[in-house]
Design an enzyme around this catalytic site. Structure first.
Site, PDB file in Angstrom:
ATOM      1  N   ILE A  12      -9.125   6.944   5.508  1.00  0.00           N
ATOM      2  CA  ILE A  12      -8.135   6.713   6.569  1.00  0.00           C
ATOM      3  C   ILE A  12      -7.612   8.054   7.094  1.00  0.00           C
ATOM      4  O   ILE A  12      -7.459   8.247   8.308  1.00  0.00           O
ATOM      5  CB  ILE A  12      -6.993   5.817   6.033  1.00  0.00           C
ATOM      6  N   SER A  36     -12.993  12.232  -2.260  1.00  0.00           N
ATOM      7  CA  SER A  36     -13.408  12.565  -0.898  1.00  0.00           C
ATOM      8  C   SER A  36     -14.199  13.864  -0.899  1.00  0.00           C
ATOM      9  O   SER A  36     -14.344  14.510  -1.928  1.00  0.00           O
ATOM     10  CB  SER A  36     -12.176  12.691   0.002  1.00  0.00           C
ATOM     11  N   ASN A  99      -0.474   9.392 -11.032  1.00  0.00           N
ATOM     12  CA  ASN A  99      -0.935  10.024  -9.787  1.00  0.00           C
ATOM     13  C   ASN A  99      -0.106   9.568  -8.581  1.00  0.00           C
ATOM     14  O   ASN A  99       0.437  10.388  -7.837  1.00  0.00           O
ATOM     15  CB  ASN A  99      -2.415   9.706  -9.550  1.00  0.00           C
ATOM     16  N   SER A 124       0.724  -1.009   1.620  1.00  0.00           N
ATOM     17  CA  SER A 124      -0.392  -1.963   1.678  1.00  0.00           C
ATOM     18  C   SER A 124       0.129  -3.388   1.721  1.00  0.00           C
ATOM     19  O   SER A 124       1.194  -3.694   1.159  1.00  0.00           O
ATOM     20  CB  SER A 124      -1.245  -1.775   0.422  1.00  0.00           C
ATOM     21  N   TYR A 150      -2.322  -0.788  -9.247  1.00  0.00           N
ATOM     22  CA  TYR A 150      -2.386  -0.165  -7.920  1.00  0.00           C
ATOM     23  C   TYR A 150      -1.333  -0.787  -7.004  1.00  0.00           C
ATOM     24  O   TYR A 150      -0.546  -0.090  -6.356  1.00  0.00           O
ATOM     25  CB  TYR A 150      -3.792  -0.334  -7.308  1.00  0.00           C
ATOM     26  N   LYS A 154       2.371   0.799  -5.108  1.00  0.00           N
ATOM     27  CA  LYS A 154       2.806   0.719  -3.704  1.00  0.00           C
ATOM     28  C   LYS A 154       4.196   0.087  -3.633  1.00  0.00           C
ATOM     29  O   LYS A 154       5.071   0.556  -2.895  1.00  0.00           O
ATOM     30  CB  LYS A 154       1.802  -0.100  -2.882  1.00  0.00           C
ATOM     31  N   ASN A 180      -6.510  -4.873   6.112  1.00  0.00           N
ATOM     32  CA  ASN A 180      -7.816  -4.423   5.599  1.00  0.00           C
ATOM     33  C   ASN A 180      -8.514  -3.487   6.591  1.00  0.00           C
ATOM     34  O   ASN A 180      -9.167  -3.969   7.531  1.00  0.00           O
ATOM     35  CB  ASN A 180      -8.696  -5.633   5.291  1.00  0.00           C
ATOM     36  N   GLY A 293      -7.420 -12.411  -9.252  1.00  0.00           N
ATOM     37  CA  GLY A 293      -6.400 -11.689  -8.499  1.00  0.00           C
ATOM     38  C   GLY A 293      -6.488 -11.879  -6.993  1.00  0.00           C
ATOM     39  O   GLY A 293      -5.621 -11.420  -6.261  1.00  0.00           O
ATOM     40  N   ASP A 294      -7.547 -12.538  -6.498  1.00  0.00           N
ATOM     41  CA  ASP A 294      -7.679 -12.742  -5.051  1.00  0.00           C
ATOM     42  C   ASP A 294      -6.786 -13.881  -4.574  1.00  0.00           C
ATOM     43  O   ASP A 294      -6.623 -14.882  -5.271  1.00  0.00           O
ATOM     44  CB  ASP A 294      -9.127 -13.101  -4.694  1.00  0.00           C
TER      45      ASP A 294
HETATM   46  P1  NAD Z   1      -9.234   7.521   0.041  1.00  0.00           P
HETATM   47  O1  NAD Z   1      -9.436   7.490  -1.432  1.00  0.00           O
HETATM   48  O2  NAD Z   1     -10.415   7.662   0.904  1.00  0.00           O
HETATM   49  O3  NAD Z   1      -8.162   8.658   0.418  1.00  0.00           O
HETATM   50  C1  NAD Z   1      -7.159   9.070  -0.459  1.00  0.00           C
HETATM   51  C2  NAD Z   1      -7.254  10.578  -0.577  1.00  0.00           C
HETATM   52  O4  NAD Z   1      -6.235  11.052  -1.458  1.00  0.00           O
HETATM   53  C3  NAD Z   1      -8.590  11.048  -1.164  1.00  0.00           C
HETATM   54  O5  NAD Z   1      -9.152  12.007  -0.295  1.00  0.00           O
HETATM   55  C4  NAD Z   1      -8.223  11.661  -2.517  1.00  0.00           C
HETATM   56  O6  NAD Z   1      -9.066  12.731  -2.853  1.00  0.00           O
HETATM   57  C5  NAD Z   1      -6.790  12.077  -2.286  1.00  0.00           C
HETATM   58  N1  NAD Z   1      -5.919  12.152  -3.451  1.00  0.00           N
HETATM   59  C6  NAD Z   1      -5.719  11.229  -4.415  1.00  0.00           C
HETATM   60  N2  NAD Z   1      -4.789  11.645  -5.291  1.00  0.00           N
HETATM   61  C7  NAD Z   1      -4.390  12.875  -4.867  1.00  0.00           C
HETATM   62  C8  NAD Z   1      -3.440  13.811  -5.347  1.00  0.00           C
HETATM   63  N3  NAD Z   1      -2.710  13.591  -6.436  1.00  0.00           N
HETATM   64  N4  NAD Z   1      -3.290  14.989  -4.681  1.00  0.00           N
HETATM   65  C9  NAD Z   1      -4.023  15.236  -3.568  1.00  0.00           C
HETATM   66  N5  NAD Z   1      -4.926  14.380  -3.075  1.00  0.00           N
HETATM   67  C10 NAD Z   1      -5.104  13.209  -3.711  1.00  0.00           C
HETATM   68  O7  NAD Z   1      -8.425   6.190   0.423  1.00  0.00           O
HETATM   69  P2  NAD Z   1      -8.073   5.614   1.866  1.00  0.00           P
HETATM   70  O8  NAD Z   1      -8.760   4.310   1.986  1.00  0.00           O
HETATM   71  O9  NAD Z   1      -8.251   6.634   2.908  1.00  0.00           O
HETATM   72  O10 NAD Z   1      -6.530   5.297   1.636  1.00  0.00           O
HETATM   73  C11 NAD Z   1      -5.517   6.208   2.000  1.00  0.00           C
HETATM   74  C12 NAD Z   1      -4.177   5.641   1.561  1.00  0.00           C
HETATM   75  O11 NAD Z   1      -3.978   4.368   2.162  1.00  0.00           O
HETATM   76  C13 NAD Z   1      -4.100   5.424   0.041  1.00  0.00           C
HETATM   77  O12 NAD Z   1      -2.790   5.741  -0.389  1.00  0.00           O
HETATM   78  C14 NAD Z   1      -4.354   3.942  -0.107  1.00  0.00           C
HETATM   79  O13 NAD Z   1      -3.757   3.405  -1.250  1.00  0.00           O
HETATM   80  C15 NAD Z   1      -3.701   3.404   1.162  1.00  0.00           C
HETATM   81  N6  NAD Z   1      -4.262   2.100   1.545  1.00  0.00           N
HETATM   82  C16 NAD Z   1      -5.610   1.972   1.727  1.00  0.00           C
HETATM   83  C17 NAD Z   1      -6.145   0.735   2.054  1.00  0.00           C
HETATM   84  C18 NAD Z   1      -7.633   0.553   2.229  1.00  0.00           C
HETATM   85  O14 NAD Z   1      -8.085  -0.587   2.271  1.00  0.00           O
HETATM   86  N7  NAD Z   1      -8.436   1.604   2.359  1.00  0.00           N
HETATM   87  C19 NAD Z   1      -5.303  -0.369   2.228  1.00  0.00           C
HETATM   88  C20 NAD Z   1      -3.927  -0.199   2.056  1.00  0.00           C
HETATM   89  C21 NAD Z   1      -3.403   1.060   1.715  1.00  0.00           C
HETATM   90  C1  UD1 Z   2      -8.371  -5.403  -1.905  1.00  0.00           C
HETATM   91  C2  UD1 Z   2      -7.294  -5.258  -2.950  1.00  0.00           C
HETATM   92  C3  UD1 Z   2      -6.032  -4.747  -2.297  1.00  0.00           C
HETATM   93  C4  UD1 Z   2      -6.306  -3.431  -1.565  1.00  0.00           C
HETATM   94  C5  UD1 Z   2      -7.431  -3.663  -0.567  1.00  0.00           C
HETATM   95  C6  UD1 Z   2      -7.818  -2.394   0.110  1.00  0.00           C
HETATM   96  C7  UD1 Z   2      -7.811  -6.948  -4.669  1.00  0.00           C
HETATM   97  C8  UD1 Z   2      -7.352  -8.199  -5.335  1.00  0.00           C
HETATM   98  N1  UD1 Z   2      -7.067  -6.533  -3.608  1.00  0.00           N
HETATM   99  O1  UD1 Z   2      -7.936  -6.323  -0.937  1.00  0.00           O
HETATM  100  O2  UD1 Z   2      -5.038  -4.528  -3.276  1.00  0.00           O
HETATM  101  O3  UD1 Z   2      -5.136  -2.987  -0.875  1.00  0.00           O
HETATM  102  O4  UD1 Z   2      -8.583  -4.171  -1.274  1.00  0.00           O
HETATM  103  O5  UD1 Z   2      -8.358  -1.474  -0.789  1.00  0.00           O
HETATM  104  O6  UD1 Z   2      -8.789  -6.346  -5.069  1.00  0.00           O
HETATM  105  N2  UD1 Z   2     -15.195 -10.215  -1.199  1.00  0.00           N
HETATM  106  C9  UD1 Z   2     -16.394 -10.836  -1.508  1.00  0.00           C
HETATM  107  N3  UD1 Z   2     -17.394 -10.081  -2.036  1.00  0.00           N
HETATM  108  C10 UD1 Z   2     -17.271  -8.735  -2.274  1.00  0.00           C
HETATM  109  C11 UD1 Z   2     -16.033  -8.117  -1.949  1.00  0.00           C
HETATM  110  C12 UD1 Z   2     -15.018  -8.895  -1.431  1.00  0.00           C
HETATM  111  O7  UD1 Z   2     -16.550 -12.041  -1.305  1.00  0.00           O
HETATM  112  O8  UD1 Z   2     -18.213  -8.103  -2.771  1.00  0.00           O
HETATM  113  C13 UD1 Z   2     -14.125 -11.022  -0.574  1.00  0.00           C
HETATM  114  C14 UD1 Z   2     -12.823 -11.063  -1.346  1.00  0.00           C
HETATM  115  O9  UD1 Z   2     -12.806 -12.146  -2.241  1.00  0.00           O
HETATM  116  C15 UD1 Z   2     -11.802 -11.204  -0.202  1.00  0.00           C
HETATM  117  C16 UD1 Z   2     -12.447 -10.448   0.966  1.00  0.00           C
HETATM  118  O10 UD1 Z   2     -13.832 -10.390   0.654  1.00  0.00           O
HETATM  119  O11 UD1 Z   2     -11.684 -12.561   0.168  1.00  0.00           O
HETATM  120  C17 UD1 Z   2     -11.911  -9.036   1.137  1.00  0.00           C
HETATM  121  O12 UD1 Z   2     -12.000  -8.346  -0.112  1.00  0.00           O
HETATM  122  P1  UD1 Z   2     -11.671  -6.769  -0.233  1.00  0.00           P
HETATM  123  O13 UD1 Z   2     -12.413  -6.020   0.806  1.00  0.00           O
HETATM  124  O14 UD1 Z   2     -11.885  -6.383  -1.659  1.00  0.00           O
HETATM  125  O15 UD1 Z   2     -10.137  -6.662   0.161  1.00  0.00           O
HETATM  126  P2  UD1 Z   2      -8.861  -7.442  -0.427  1.00  0.00           P
HETATM  127  O16 UD1 Z   2      -9.201  -8.321  -1.563  1.00  0.00           O
HETATM  128  O17 UD1 Z   2      -8.155  -8.070   0.722  1.00  0.00           O
END
Ligand code: NAD
Ligand code: UD1
Length: 336
Positions: A12, A36, A99, A124, A150, A154, A180, A293-294
């Site tokens: 992101i 990353s 962390n 999230s 996790y 948050k 998502n 957990g889903d």
């Molecule tokens: P990502 O893992 O690609 O990015 C997170 C970055 O943080 C990585 O580059 C990692 O190296 C760095 N990092 C972790 N711990 C660190 C630390 N202590 N010091 C410095 N750098 C550190 O994940 P993302 O998908 O880009 O997510 C970014 C943020 O958004 C995260 O906080 C994640 O929890 C949140 N988020 C992501 C999603 C998703 O679905 N991707 C959904 C909701 C919230």
């Molecule tokens: C998951 C995390 C959530 C996190 C988010 C982004 C769980 C319970 N929740 O959300 O905390 O913020 O990722 O990182 O893990 N699915 C399949 N097959 C797969 C993968 C997923 O059927 O191989 C389904 C899941 O059951 C769900 C949907 O696809 O219905 C989306 O899943 P996923 O991408 O893992 O996201 P979340 O579960 O919404």
């Protein structure tokens, strides 16, 4: 504005950097590269056409973080650094609490010391646990039904930020609850590069389409949803990134909370279908048991961000799948 982006080399963060520079801001990135690659920053530099200052640093390194704050004079911080793998957090809870929480505490301390008042935090939809109602709105209860460390980090960080903002009226904190995020920059040069076998649906489907994985396991088809499979709110990562730029323009003292989603629920089978169309590849799937957990369905209302920020998503699911496919097919091994 000059923005500190923690975790800016991640999925992101790299897209947020593009949107920040496109809007005329500059950024400094702090990332320990634990999940990353520096290659992501190099590719963002190509897209935006300038060098982006980068520090390979753990945000918990207070002394070095202080030095960066002293040298740079930030206007605001976007805090993305954190560990995010749900399953891993169940196996290694201490790593996740240490962390995610410690990095936020150290960052807040540095902000206080150097009088930087604006923070956007990447929260999230997971804080809603089991949704109280659908679509979710920002005033829905949080913390009930969170199933993993996790998600708790948050939830806890949100509470920490609420308390800190209450104690210091100068603080301007915006909590963005992402639904998502999917897709990639349309250039196909940056995108999501998960370690090992992806946990999330979209990168898994993309790797099946590119031939790296055999088939998609669909976790359950007996949910109370139109086709029985899980329903989520998939938001294009460029729309999500743009949400941060818009949120920066609307910061004000106290806490603001916004859900960033499309407002539409999409099922697992609909995702597989959309990705099949986008890639032109056959995507085999098998229905297996539900994943622990889903929840059945989780999607945002998106009305508050629309009304108060004037922000809404602009890209379709089809575009997200096309952009994700462009990234995946051009970079079958991610940044490696
Ligand atoms: P990502 O893992 O690609 O990015 C997170 C970055 O943080 C990585 O580059 C990692 O190296 C760095 N990092 C972790 N711990 C660190 C630390 N202590 N010091 C410095 N750098 C550190 O994940 P993302 O998908 O880009 O997510 C970014 C943020 O958004 C995260 O906080 C994640 O929890 C949140 N988020 C992501 C999603 C998703 O679905 N991707 C959904 C909701 C919230
Ligand atoms: C998951 C995390 C959530 C996190 C988010 C982004 C769980 C319970 N929740 O959300 O905390 O913020 O990722 O990182 O893990 N699915 C399949 N097959 C797969 C993968 C997923 O059927 O191989 C389904 C899941 O059951 C769900 C949907 O696809 O219905 C989306 O899943 P996923 O991408 O893992 O996201 P979340 O579960 O919404």
């Amino acid at each position: 504005m000059k923005i500190l982006v923690t975790g800016g080399a991640g999925y992101i963060g790299s897209h947020i950097l593009v949107e920040l520079y496109t809007a005329g801001h500059t950024a400094v990135v702090v990332d320990n590269l634990s999940n990353s690659s520096i290659e992501a920053i190099k590719r963002v530099e190509k897209i935006v056409g300038c060098k982006i200052p980068f520090h390979k640093l753990d945000v918990r390194n207070r002394a070095k973080l202080y030095q960066i704050f002293a040298a740079e004079k930030f206007d605001a911080v976007i805090h993305l650094a954190g560990l995010k793998a749900v399953g891993e957090s169940v196996a290694k809870p201490l790593d996740y609490y240490a962390n995610n929480i410690d990095s936020t505490l150290v960052l807040l301390d540095a902000m206080k010391h150097y009088k930087v008042y604006k923070l956007i935090f990447s929260s999230s939809a997971t804080v809603y646990g089991t949704p109280e109602k659908l679509p979710l709105t920002e005033d829905c209860q949080t913390g009930v039904g969170i199933t993993n460390p996790y998600g708790w980090t948050k939830f806890m960080i949100e509470q920490i930020l609420i308390d800190v903002a209450k104690a210091n009226p100068k603080m301007q904190f915006t909590l963005l609850r992402y639904f998502n995020p999917i897709g990639a920059h349309p250039s196909g040069t940056i995108g999501e590069d998960p370690n090992g076998i992806p946990n999330n649906l979209l990168p898994y489907v993309a790797q099946v389409a590119v031939g790296k994985l055999d088939h998609v396991n669909v976790f359950g088809d007996d949910y109370d949803t139109p086709d029985g499979t899980g329903v989520r709110d998939y938001i294009h990562v460029m729309d999500l990134a743009n949400g941060h730029v818009v949120a920066l323009q609307h910061m004000k003292p106290g806490i603001q909370i916004f859900d960033l989603g499309t407002g539409h629920g999409v099922s697992v089978l609909e995702i597989i279908d959309a990705f099949t169309q986008a890639s032109g590849k056959k995507i085999t799937y098998k229905i297996i048991e539900r994943r622990d957990g889903d929840v059945a369905a989780c999607y945002a209302s998106a009305a508050k961000a629309n009304k108060q920020l004037g922000w809404k998503t602009a890209r379709t699911l089809e575009q997200a799948c096309q952009d994700s496919w462009r990234w995946q097919s051009k970079n079958p091994n991610g940044y490696n």
